[in-house]
Scaffold this motif. Structure first.
Motif, PDB file in Angstrom:
ATOM      1  N   THR A 137       0.865  -1.197   0.033  1.00  0.00           N
ATOM      2  CA  THR A 137       0.192   0.091   0.221  1.00  0.00           C
ATOM      3  C   THR A 137       0.707   1.253   0.026  1.00  0.00           C
ATOM      4  O   THR A 137       2.004   1.207   0.480  1.00  0.00           O
ATOM      5  N   ARG A 138       0.291   2.463  -0.160  1.00  0.00           N
ATOM      6  CA  ARG A 138       0.956   3.681  -0.350  1.00  0.00           C
ATOM      7  C   ARG A 138       1.520   3.915   1.062  1.00  0.00           C
ATOM      8  O   ARG A 138       2.792   4.312   1.039  1.00  0.00           O
ATOM      9  N   PRO A 139       0.811   3.659   2.105  1.00  0.00           N
ATOM     10  CA  PRO A 139       1.145   3.949   3.471  1.00  0.00           C
ATOM     11  C   PRO A 139       2.327   3.158   3.747  1.00  0.00           C
ATOM     12  O   PRO A 139       3.418   3.563   4.338  1.00  0.00           O
ATOM     13  N   GLN A 140       2.421   1.874   3.107  1.00  0.00           N
ATOM     14  CA  GLN A 140       3.688   0.983   3.597  1.00  0.00           C
ATOM     15  C   GLN A 140       5.006   1.498   2.849  1.00  0.00           C
ATOM     16  O   GLN A 140       5.830   1.501   3.283  1.00  0.00           O
ATOM     17  N   ARG A 141       4.658   1.810   1.687  1.00  0.00           N
ATOM     18  CA  ARG A 141       5.836   2.551   0.640  1.00  0.00           C
ATOM     19  C   ARG A 141       6.316   3.877   1.420  1.00  0.00           C
ATOM     20  O   ARG A 141       7.673   4.027   1.482  1.00  0.00           O
ATOM     21  N   LEU A 142       5.556   4.592   1.884  1.00  0.00           N
ATOM     22  CA  LEU A 142       5.896   5.851   2.889  1.00  0.00           C
ATOM     23  C   LEU A 142       6.820   5.455   4.099  1.00  0.00           C
ATOM     24  O   LEU A 142       7.879   6.016   4.026  1.00  0.00           O
TER      25      LEU A 142
END
Ligand SMILES: O=C(NCc1cccc(CNc2ccc3[nH]ncc3c2)c1)c1cc(-c2ccc(F)cc2)cc(O)c1O
Ligand SMILES: [Mg+2]
Length: 214
Positions: free
Chosen positions: A4-9
């Motif tokens: 997910t985007r939060p995981q990549r952040l």
């Protein structure tokens, strides 16, 4: 499955930021959002306005509605004096899991209590569950249709005192027209608008600062 985007952040924070250094966490997230993927953090431009308001208030007790990945949590907590406490509410469990890690990476876990759940369930329980009398500073950045009902709920629960400062994100984009009309017309608030831009873009947005008059 795809991350997910939060995981990549979070990965970008763990790769580029220094453990225990909140400013490097802030810079890593801003770099990720400018150069890799937009995300709905308050960002560096509105974040500087947030910093100046927090520094002016110098709060002991802070409530944040809407943690997301913990960017504004870190911005606020890094400015708090020793012994000051920030309670941040996040409804989305996936966001909360990422935010916990970001807050730990910044080394601010001792100042922050992240609570999973909905504002309407937790605001009435602040006194008995957290031993909070009133808040000195409230940052609103959750679902935009909750800003007004939750502000009224905080009033009704006696969580605001003469001088409590509310700071609301996104009052232009996505916009919170009902909340703006309320704080700008109510005799119980002194309100002012800080014009800025939507995080990482050229679109207009801004913050509304409202002081509760009791
Ligand atoms: O909508 C926004 N943020 C809120 C939000 C959004 C999704 C999920 C949650 C789940 N978290 C949650 C929910 C309910 C809760 N109750 N108590 C705590 C709590 C926590 C929260 C937002 C959107 C944009 C934006 C998007 C697109 C665009 F084009 C322009 C602008 C920019 C922002 O800066 C924004 O802040
Ligand atoms: Mg926002």
């Amino acid at each position: 499955t795809r991350s997910t985007r939060p995981q990549r952040l979070l990965k970008a924070v763990q790769k580029h930021a220094t453990r225990g250094d909140p400013q490097s966490v802030i810079s890593a997230i801003d770099h990720f959002c400018r150069h890799s993927e937009w995300a709905m953090n308050i960002g560096d431009e509105k974040g500087s306005i947030l910093d100046s308001v927090v520094s002016e208030v110098n709060p002991e007790k802070v409530l944040e509605l809407g943690t997301y990945c913990g960017y504004s949590t870190v911005r606020i907590a890094r400015l708090l004096p020793p012994g000051a406490r920030l309670i941040t509410l996040e409804f989305n469990a996936d966001y909360a899991a990422i935010a916990r890690q970001v807050i730990i990476w910044a080394g601010l876990e001792d100042k922050v209590q992240l609570v999973e759940g909905a504002s309407e369930d937790w605001i009435p329980r602040m006194k008995e569950h957290f031993g909070i009398e009133t808040f000195d500073f409230v940052f609103l950045d959750h679902w935009k249709d909750r800003y007004l009902p939750d502000t009224k709920l905080m009033e009704d629960c006696g969580l605001l005192r003469k001088g409590t400062v509310l700071l609301a994100d996104n009052v232009i984009c996505p916009g919170v027209p009902d909340y703006l009309a309320y704080v700008r017309n109510s005799l119980s608030y002194k309100s002012c608008y800080f014009k800025s831009h939507l995080e990482y873009t050229k679109a207009e947005d801004g913050l509304e600062k409202s002081v509760f008059l009791g």
